[in-house]
Design an enzyme around this catalytic site. Structure first.
Site, PDB file in Angstrom:
ATOM      1  N   ASP A 118       0.789  -1.236   0.000  1.00  0.00           N
ATOM      2  CA  ASP A 118       0.000   0.000   0.000  1.00  0.00           C
ATOM      3  C   ASP A 118       0.819   1.284   0.000  1.00  0.00           C
ATOM      4  OD1 ASP A 118      -2.480  -1.222  -0.077  1.00  0.00           O
ATOM      5  OD2 ASP A 118      -2.454  -1.587   2.082  1.00  0.00           O
ATOM      6  N   ASP A 180      -5.592  -4.568  -7.196  1.00  0.00           N
ATOM      7  CA  ASP A 180      -5.344  -3.230  -6.647  1.00  0.00           C
ATOM      8  C   ASP A 180      -3.865  -2.836  -6.737  1.00  0.00           C
ATOM      9  OD1 ASP A 180      -7.262  -4.955  -5.493  1.00  0.00           O
ATOM     10  OD2 ASP A 180      -7.653  -3.604  -3.833  1.00  0.00           O
TER      11      ASP A 180
HETATM   12  N1  GLY Z   1      -7.570  -2.617  -1.227  1.00  0.00           N
HETATM   13  C1  GLY Z   1      -8.135  -1.515  -1.801  1.00  0.00           C
HETATM   14  C2  GLY Z   1      -9.576  -1.581  -2.075  1.00  0.00           C
HETATM   15  O1  GLY Z   1     -10.359  -1.884  -1.194  1.00  0.00           O
HETATM   16  O2  GLY Z   1      -9.950  -1.317  -3.191  1.00  0.00           O
END
Ligand code: GLY
Length: 402
Positions: A118, A180
């Site tokens: 992240d 993601d």
């Molecule tokens: N992990 C990022 C989202 O919830 O899109």
């Protein structure tokens, strides 16, 4: 940092495309809409800062009266400073710049994080925009250190950056990679350009190529999570965590993929990435509802009696404006831009956009964090606001470049 170069031919074709998106009689012009949203955003985001405790970042607003916050370690901590930078970019309001700088620098320690993927969201949305908008070199080093930290999660046998170290109950993941993660590659590319060192971008390209090969179905929808064997790179399973089912098209995952490949094309100029983004866009153009805002998962059998996800709509709108500026296929570019405008008009309407003083200072209502986890369902979220503002700025930039 590589920048998109707008050719005269592109601008002419974009103008032609835009003529299909111009306002109907009595419809608010996009210029007025953008000005209205940024004026609201300046007030909402400044008010929100007064309700945040020391060291805290906004996360959501619950029950009509409760601002939920996080510390800097939460994956979303970069979106609040990022939105403040976008508001500053549009308004040039110095008090917003002071806030943007303060919340950006509160993320400094994230540059050492190797705990998950992240850090790309956290540092590129904050420091990345700060450097791009101000040119102040004080924002440079955290991007470089952060990118090196992210790169420690790369496994050359798999060809990917590992997303998470935790293993969900009932699963036996060895090397989980979620779609993601495409978004975090932008930090590697930005740092690679700043350092004039191709190594970090090569990692980003390897991750994107492996994701293109293993995450996508024949219809260009994407799985949420692919688990790899780190010893030999083999795919062990394909699953969802935040979607309706393993085989479904979770809306935000589709948005991350669309945006991620368009971003990779901007930064590498590799046409394969644009081809992938165009194919994802074609799939979405067929499947999005009339007002452009997806239900939280395209395959929830409860549709239309289920929730929308404004965050997915905002991410898609931002990516579709960019793809309209990248594609050589004029018909597709026109359709992408028309859909983005539709999405932006819906989000800027009273169903989604908060009134001043409401919604805990957030702009957009009706996003979904994790429906299967019953977490943050039908609430405001920082990343919905961030990509909404970004999409509006991209739209404005592309038009005024003409
Ligand atoms: N992990 C990022 C989202 O919830 O899109």
């Amino acid at each position: 940092m590589k920048k998109t170069i707008y050719t005269t031919a592109f601008l002419i074709s974009l103008c032609i495309a835009l003529s299909g998106c111009s306002s109907r009689p009595n419809e608010e012009s996009m210029d007025t809409l953008i000005s209205r949203v940024f004026s609201l955003a300046g007030k909402q985001y400044a008010a929100m800062s007064r309700n945040l405790g020391e060291g805290k970042f906004p996360r959501t607003f619950e029950g009509g009266d409760s601002l939920v916050t996080s510390d800097c370690k939460y994956w979303c901590s970069g979106f609040y400073p990022g939105s403040l930078w976008y508001i500053y970019e549009y308004t040039r309001n110095d008090s917003i710049r002071v806030l943007a700088d303060k919340y950006t620098k509160m993320l400094d320690s994230r540059k050492y994080s190797t705990a998950n993927h992240d850090i790309g969201f956290q540092l590129n949305c904050s420091y990345g925009n700060a450097l791009r908008i101000t040119g102040d070199s004080c924002y440079r080093e955290p991007l470089l250190t952060g990118a090196r930290s992210l790169a420690t999660r790369f496994n050359p046998i798999v060809g990917c950056i590992r997303s998470w170290d935790f293993v969900r109950k009932g699963c036996d993941w060895k090397f989980p990679v979620i779609i993601d993660n495409m978004m975090n590659l932008e930090l590697l590319n930005v740092a690679s350009d700043l350092m004039k060192d191709p190594g970090l971008m090569q990692i980003a390209e390897s991750h994107a190529n492996t994701t293109m090969k293993n995450h996508f179905r024949k219809d260009y929808t994407t799985y949420h999570l692919v688990d790899y064997d780190p010893e030999n790179g083999a795919v062990r399973s394909r699953q969802t965590v935040q979607g309706y089912s393993n085989g479904s098209a979770w809306a935000r995952g589709q948005a991350w993929g669309l945006y991620g490949f368009s971003m990779m094309f901007r930064q590498t100029h590799d046409a394969e990435y644009l081809r992938q983004a165009e194919n994802i866009a074609r799939m979405l153009l067929k499947r999005l509802p009339d007002d452009g805002i997806p239900f939280w998962d395209f395959d929830d059998p409860a549709i239309p009696n289920t929730v929308r996800d404004a965050s997915a709509g905002a991410i898609m709108a931002s990516a579709l404006v960019e793809i309209a500026s990248q594609t050589k296929n004029k018909s597709l570019g026109k359709k992408c831009l028309e859909m983005a405008v539709k999405q932006l008009r819906t989000l800027a309407g009273s169903d989604y956009l908060a009134k001043e003083g409401e919604n805990g200072g957030f702009l957009l209502k009706h996003s979904v964090g994790s429906k299967p986890g019953n977490s943050e369902v039908d609430v405001p979220l920082t990343y919905a606001d961030y990509y909404f503002l970004e999409a509006l700025l991209r739209y404005k930039t592309y038009i005024t470049n003409d």
